[in-house]
Design an enzyme around this catalytic site. Sequence first.
Site, PDB file in Angstrom:
ATOM      1  CB  SER C  40      -0.876  -0.030   1.262  1.00  0.00           C
ATOM      2  OG  SER C  40      -1.726   1.076   1.298  1.00  0.00           O
ATOM      3  CB  SER C  41       1.296   4.235   0.454  1.00  0.00           C
ATOM      4  OG  SER C  41       0.004   4.600   0.871  1.00  0.00           O
ATOM      5  N   GLY C  43       2.981   3.154  -4.710  1.00  0.00           N
ATOM      6  CA  GLY C  43       2.913   3.887  -5.966  1.00  0.00           C
ATOM      7  C   GLY C  43       2.485   3.067  -7.176  1.00  0.00           C
ATOM      8  CE  LYS C  44      -0.381  -1.954  -5.390  1.00  0.00           C
ATOM      9  NZ  LYS C  44      -0.110  -1.245  -4.131  1.00  0.00           N
ATOM     10  CG  ASP C  65      -7.256  -0.584  -4.171  1.00  0.00           C
ATOM     11  OD1 ASP C  65      -7.051  -1.456  -3.297  1.00  0.00           O
ATOM     12  OD2 ASP C  65      -6.602   0.461  -4.227  1.00  0.00           O
TER      13      ASP C  65
END
Lengths: 205, 205, 205, 205
Positions: C40-41, C43-44, C65
């Site tokens: 998570s976070s 940058g995908k 998501d």
Amino acid sequence: MAGWSQPGHGLLRGERGAVTVAGLEEANTSTQVIVLNGGSSSGKTGIARCLQAVLPPPWIRLGVDDLVDALPPSLDGSESGVAVGRHGEVTVGDDFRRIEAAWMSGIAAMATAGARIIVDDVFLGGAASQERTRAHLAGLTVLWVGVRCAPEIAAGREVARGDRVSGMAASQAARVHEGVVYDVEVDTAHAESLDCARVIAAYVT
Amino acid sequence: MAGWSQPGHGLLRGERGAVTVAGLEEANTSTQVIVLNGGSSSGKTGIARCLQAVLPPPWIRLGVDDLVDALPPSLDGSESGVAVGRHGEVTVGDDFRRIEAAWMSGIAAMATAGARIIVDDVFLGGAASQERTRAHLAGLTVLWVGVRCAPEIAAGREVARGDRVSGMAASQAARVHEGVVYDVEVDTAHAESLDCARVIAAYVT
Amino acid sequence: MAGWSQPGHGLLRGERGAVTVAGLEEANTSTQVIVLNGGSSSGKTGIARCLQAVLPPPWIRLGVDDLVDALPPSLDGSESGVAVGRHGEVTVGDDFRRIEAAWMSGIAAMATAGARIIVDDVFLGGAASQERTRAHLAGLTVLWVGVRCAPEIAAGREVARGDRVSGMAASQAARVHEGVVYDVEVDTAHAESLDCARVIAAYVT
Amino acid sequence: MAGWSQPGHGLLRGERGAVTVAGLEEANTSTQVIVLNGGSSSGKTGIARCLQAVLPPPWIRLGVDDLVDALPPSLDGSESGVAVGRHGEVTVGDDFRRIEAAWMSGIAAMATAGARIIVDDVFLGGAASQERTRAHLAGLTVLWVGVRCAPEIAAGREVARGDRVSGMAASQAARVHEGVVYDVEVDTAHAESLDCARVIAAYVT
């Protein structure tokens, strides 16, 4: 004052037809703030957007949700800030109340400076909330609007929108109107947002 | 002014009753508004959120994007309101300027009433925008922060976020800083948002 | 096969210049699915959007998501569905695993039918997650991409984005890569999303 | 029912190995996909969320909006992709049609793999769109649902929601139903989303 304050512009005046020289006198009778009060999922925001579409511009739209979005993370979900319980009950603490008071002072200042404002609010304290709001807006011409919706219908819309804690709509539906005095009331269980907005717009002077 | 966060202090001056001379002096030197100025996709909002996390609460966060969201549909995309061109160039008209002026009066009133506010702005007019903002915030202690980001890097981040018209970042990157005077500047091309926020926080008094 | 499967169309072929008659042979070596795995976070999603911009269209972007958004409310926050703990730790239950399996079968079918897909995933189970994903994508040409980001930097970005439970980034940063084998890895702590996308694009055949 | 939620049942047919004759018969009569077709702002998404709440879980919700969100920027607003005109008229090009076909193959595969799916769609081509969708879902048990709303009411709701190009609702209200055959129809002008969902749920077997 009619609309925006720059002399010679008459932004809204021209659309009104008869504008007297006594612009300031007109100001005393022109609506400067529209306060929409209703429970969660009662349809306030939809009505506010429709009001922006049916009223001569420019009315801006600000609500307690915008204030909540502006809060620091430490006040979101905390006792001193705003917290939503398991069953959708909202509790607000002292820190939130103080920020809200400053926020309302700002809303009043925007209106005094010439902005026309639609305030989208939830009077969790009923009549007491209205008194607080009335004090902040003292000296401004305010249209008080009650946005009602039967609790079971608001609860169904809460399910349909899918972004609110379940129970919030039902817990607020009646409570936010307790002891509150309105200039006009609409019921979104029996009328579309746009029709409600047209009813309200007829009260805007 | 002692503001909001200090333990043991009353929060709003009016509520404290007795305000000591020391309190007033303190007031004169405490930051009341932080203005973050930078181009689109320079990282202002991320820094603002990080500032809310690292500063003692409660700082609220308001920006020009919130104002644009509050506008009636008739001003969105229109010549008199705010319009974004094919290549991301933003133009604002007279109606928007008038609403923005009222909005800034409101921000100033919120700060005067005791709220601490992080303003997330884009000085499309460079120095002239700063002068207008400075006039609205007269009498308040303001920290002016420049949020820089090389145009090609901001343009890349614009692609990555995917919700802005292509070209906006590049067209604003240099222009918004022209002639603007800052208390502190950060460069998001070379530092993370949280690190930038820590640098800025050290200037908050 | 190059791109969409309709014989005679050659949607992407024309853009590639030299396309041999042996379209089907080419198909065996053309990337059909790009799997981006990272915490998570990390940058995908930004990289996925940049990939869509730098690759010849049309690559579509689907991620875990999107699946979570598609779930019924009863699985959001429940033991059998997906739950996020106080410190950002994510747990998934059997019902979610079954839906995820069907979802991945669908992704594979889309790719088989000719869509090029960028899958934005979080391998909570590390190597075991990759094996499951690999089995679902059997027969397709997959490019496996690791999106790394130092935990403290991802945690800072989590604060800056403001829409994730605190702790999620740090708890996933290392864990999702355990035992996973990649064709290419990028590190968003040291490169912009667009630059990472260009590196990855060079591996797309 | 083969589905997901009943305790004691194997979840995915393929995982059970031995499927009894009774199971197959049961399978043949169990709804696997619910297709909701209606114009923009007719209330499909709200009904879909309510269906997720009233049906035994887990039904997942996927719609053409999710596909549009997944598209590369080059197909958003382009002739070959999806474009929305000045008056809300939507046009789709060949590239979009090809991706949509692959997407629908994927939806069918998800349902075949055991997921129960509510598809939220807009049959811009009326009967022809239904035929295409029917072909993709061949072999699956589909419940076809018409979500009607009088054009003037849908247009009003479009104003209230504020996130769609004006005119889209009116232009689609009648057209998307032309020649389409339904198992059940609901009219959101005369019933709440949750009530519509209950009507539809009674047809789910």
